[in-house]
Design a protein around this motif. Structure first.
Motif, PDB file in Angstrom:
ATOM      1  N   TYR A   2       6.504   9.934  -0.330  1.00 29.14           N
ATOM      2  CA  TYR A   2       6.830  10.761   0.908  1.00 29.14           C
ATOM      3  C   TYR A   2       5.966  10.398   2.019  1.00 29.14           C
ATOM      4  CZ  TYR A   2       8.146  14.029  -2.933  1.00 29.14           C
ATOM      5  OH  TYR A   2       8.868  14.742  -3.870  1.00 29.14           O
ATOM      6  N   LEU A   3       6.450  10.274   3.114  1.00 28.24           N
ATOM      7  CA  LEU A   3       5.715  10.135   4.343  1.00 28.24           C
ATOM      8  C   LEU A   3       5.691  10.962   5.345  1.00 28.24           C
ATOM      9  CD1 LEU A   3       4.272   7.704   6.226  1.00 28.24           C
ATOM     10  CD2 LEU A   3       6.501   7.129   6.927  1.00 28.24           C
ATOM     11  N   THR A  33      -4.194   7.826   3.434  1.00 22.50           N
ATOM     12  CA  THR A  33      -4.259   8.129   4.853  1.00 22.50           C
ATOM     13  C   THR A  33      -4.346   7.128   5.704  1.00 22.50           C
ATOM     14  OG1 THR A  33      -6.271   9.002   4.631  1.00 22.50           O
ATOM     15  CG2 THR A  33      -5.007  10.572   4.010  1.00 22.50           C
ATOM     16  N   ASP A  34      -4.025   7.448   7.070  1.00 21.49           N
ATOM     17  CA  ASP A  34      -4.091   6.643   8.280  1.00 21.49           C
ATOM     18  C   ASP A  34      -4.302   7.381   9.597  1.00 21.49           C
ATOM     19  OD1 ASP A  34      -4.132   4.847  10.211  1.00 21.49           O
ATOM     20  OD2 ASP A  34      -2.532   3.752   9.548  1.00 21.49           O
ATOM     21  N   PRO A  35      -5.617   7.977   9.724  1.00 23.93           N
ATOM     22  CA  PRO A  35      -5.678   8.786  10.626  1.00 23.93           C
ATOM     23  C   PRO A  35      -5.403   8.241  12.140  1.00 23.93           C
ATOM     24  CG  PRO A  35      -7.797   8.740   9.476  1.00 23.93           C
ATOM     25  CD  PRO A  35      -6.861   7.829   8.889  1.00 23.93           C
ATOM     26  N   SER A  36      -5.575   7.072  12.154  1.00 24.07           N
ATOM     27  CA  SER A  36      -5.111   6.244  13.697  1.00 24.07           C
ATOM     28  C   SER A  36      -3.577   6.536  14.048  1.00 24.07           C
ATOM     29  CB  SER A  36      -5.650   4.688  13.510  1.00 24.07           C
ATOM     30  OG  SER A  36      -4.875   4.035  12.762  1.00 24.07           O
ATOM     31  N   VAL A  40       0.652  10.129   6.409  1.00 26.55           N
ATOM     32  CA  VAL A  40      -0.139  10.140   5.062  1.00 26.55           C
ATOM     33  C   VAL A  40       1.121   9.725   4.136  1.00 26.55           C
ATOM     34  CG1 VAL A  40      -0.814  11.834   3.236  1.00 26.55           C
ATOM     35  CG2 VAL A  40      -1.447  12.219   5.864  1.00 26.55           C
ATOM     36  N   ARG A  41       0.934   9.024   3.243  1.00 29.55           N
ATOM     37  CA  ARG A  41       1.826   8.431   2.010  1.00 29.55           C
ATOM     38  C   ARG A  41       1.281   8.968   0.808  1.00 29.55           C
ATOM     39  NH1 ARG A  41       1.599   4.414   5.681  1.00 29.55           N
ATOM     40  NH2 ARG A  41       3.576   3.520   6.396  1.00 29.55           N
TER      41      ARG A  41
END
Length: 69
Positions: A2-3, A33-36, A40-41
């Protein structure tokens, strides 16, 4: 996999909170997680609806617009 696009996840602390919430659904889920990018994967056998619900409860609702490529 899921993305999710999570607009409220803006920093590392947010990412930790998001990860903790997701792990409450599936402790063995693979979470990136990629806050920038506010992305979220999640790789899990749990349902997308379960993850969406727990993120919303944690104060990190998922944006239904697709994440920017």
């Amino acid at each position: 996999m899921y993305l999710f696009n999570v607009p409220n996840m803006t920093c590392g602390g947010c990412a930790k909170s998001v990860t903790k919430a997701l792990q409450s659904v599936d402790a063995s889920a693979k979470i990136e997680t990629d806050p920038s990018r506010r992305e979220v994967r999640v790789q899990s056998s749990a349902t997308e609806a379960d993850f969406r619900a727990v993120l919303s409860e944690a104060g990190y609702p998922v944006d239904d617009k697709p994440a920017a490529a």
